[in-house]
Write an enzyme that holds these catalytic residues in place. Structure first.
Site, PDB file in Angstrom:
ATOM      1  N   GLY A 119       0.818  -1.211   0.000  1.00  0.00           N
ATOM      2  CA  GLY A 119       0.000   0.000   0.000  1.00  0.00           C
ATOM      3  C   GLY A 119       0.852   1.261   0.000  1.00  0.00           C
ATOM      4  N   SER A 121       2.642   2.115  -2.686  1.00  0.00           N
ATOM      5  CA  SER A 121       2.673   2.507  -4.082  1.00  0.00           C
ATOM      6  C   SER A 121       3.999   2.273  -4.788  1.00  0.00           C
ATOM      7  CB  SER A 121       2.243   3.971  -4.225  1.00  0.00           C
ATOM      8  OG  SER A 121       1.680   4.121  -5.490  1.00  0.00           O
ATOM      9  N   ASP A 167      -1.300   8.591  -6.389  1.00  0.00           N
ATOM     10  CA  ASP A 167       0.009   7.968  -6.190  1.00  0.00           C
ATOM     11  C   ASP A 167       1.063   8.569  -7.109  1.00  0.00           C
ATOM     12  OD1 ASP A 167      -1.502   6.422  -4.536  1.00  0.00           O
ATOM     13  OD2 ASP A 167      -1.322   4.581  -5.723  1.00  0.00           O
TER      14      ASP A 167
END
Ligand code: ADP
Ligand code: MG
Length: 380
Positions: A119, A121, A167
């Protein structure tokens, strides 16, 4: 990086570029609703050593890949032509060419300190590192938001992940000691000073090391639910609802959509309030917003899981100022805002709680707001 590149390709790279992973402080599942978020870049980053080629060939190798050098002719690149990890970098080169930029082949060697699937990225870090390398090598001079859009396009078309823009924008546009206040509709962005150490604070990232399989399908379903709600409410996107509109909006929505709308509208409001706190140099004021954001993701948006809830509950009980899952959810990482002197005990309490619950030990990193993507060194 240079030595590994030489071993693989027999020559020196023209340079090394870097793009960071990120955590999002607040503003989750708002990006695809044209809303607001407040991510920051991590010191963990993906590096790419690169050298142009004149024969239209793209050669790719990653220290975290499959051990092979993959060769792809640029002319044949199209969605579906690449498999595995190379979809991300190949997708970026395809997206640049598709947009009409005059780019050729290259040899690329990749190495990263961003954990994958946590999580944080790693996918955007990989895409953005390749995007900035190509931008420099081929003299494109693209502005940050355009590089981010190109990276996002690669992830959509080549990896089949319908990700938002947060992101990639965080990876490209962040700067040291700041968080990035981002408007995901216009891509207008502002760097907000985020001086943790000066305030005696630390931001921990607890990687739960779990990734629940329902994630991918559930993400697409949530996106579709938000779009359906916006259509029913007659607004272009959920971002267009103000907190004052929420009561009447919820009354008119089906029971499965109302909680999604409540999360998005209150979450956008939490971003605004978080920025207010940071600008007033009240970093501690961020804490309760984080914890409230987690409750909203858990209860309204339904993207939390037992492991992320356990980190948040344990950290807050052990004295953290606030905590929340970060990223799309169904596992991944939790951020914990803590006073310097309490951080170690909080991390210990979380590890102990995981042990008692029979979960694998979590990995704890420290999030230090770091620089965005760019060139590192000149090769030979
Ligand atoms: P996250 O972005 O949260 O880390 P994703 O599932 O979106 O998780 O992306 C992870 C995928 O990205 C990996 O499975 C791999 O295919 C690719 N990837 C990321 N970093 C690298 C790397 N350094 N080398 C090779 N592939 C990578
Ligand atoms: Mg990703």
């Amino acid at each position: 990086m240079e030595a590994a590149f030489r071993r693989l390709y027999g020559t020196a790279p023209e340079g090394v570029w870097s793009a960071p992973g990120r955590v999002n402080l607040i503003g989750e599942h708002t990006d695809y609703n044209d809303g607001f978020c407040l991510p920051m870049a991590l010191p963990q980053a993906t590096l790419v050593a690169a050298r142009r080629r004149t024969d239209g060939l793209l050669r790719l190798h990653s220290a975290q890949g499959d051990g092979k050098v993959t060769e792809l002719p640029l002319a044949g690149l199209a969605p579906g032509t690449a498999t595995g990890w190379v979809r991300y970098p190949a997708g970026v080169v395809w997206a640049l060419a598709e947009a009409g930029h005059d780019v050729g082949g290259a040899d690329l060697h990749i190495d990263s300190t961003v954990p994958t699937g946590a999580g944080l990225s790693s996918s955007a870090a990989l895409e953005c590192a390749v995007a900035v390398a190509y931008d420099d090598l081929y003299g494109l001079g693209l502005p940050g938001p355009e590089l981010a859009r190109t990276a996002q396009r690669a992830e959509h078309a080549f990896a089949g992940v319908p990700c938002g823009i947060m992101d990639q924008m965080a990876s490209v546009c962040s700067a040291e000691a700041t968080a990035l206040h981002l408007d995901c509709r216009t891509l207008a962005h502002r760097r907000i000073p985020f001086g943790l150490a000066a305030d005696g604070l630390r931001l921990l990232v607890v990687d739960t090391r779990v990734k629940h399989d329902l994630g991918d399908g559930a993400y697409a379903a949530l996106r579709a639910g938000c779009e359906r709600a916006a259509t029913l409410l007659g607004v272009p996107a959920l971002r267009d609802l103000a907190p004052a509109d929420l009561g009447p909006a919820l009354a008119g929505l089906p029971a499965d959509l109302a909680p999604l709308v409540r999360h998005v509208v209150t979450e956008n409001e939490r971003v605004t309030r978080a920025v207010d706190h940071l600008e007033a140099e009240d970093t501690e004021g961020l804490g309760p917003l984080l914890t409230a954001g987690h409750a909203s993701l858990r209860d309204d948006y339904g993207v939390s899981c037992a492991e992320t809830d356990l980190v948040v509950d344990t950290a807050v009980a052990a004295g953290a100022l606030g905590a929340r899952m970060t990223g799309a959810g169904f596992g991944g990482s939790v951020i914990v805002l803590a006073r310097d002197r309490e951080a170690r005990a909080i991390a210990g309490a979380v590890t102990e709680a995981f042990h008692r619950a029979g979960h694998h030990p979590p990995a704890v990193l420290e999030a230090v707001p770091s620089r965005g993507a760019g060139r590192l060194t000149m090769g030979g």
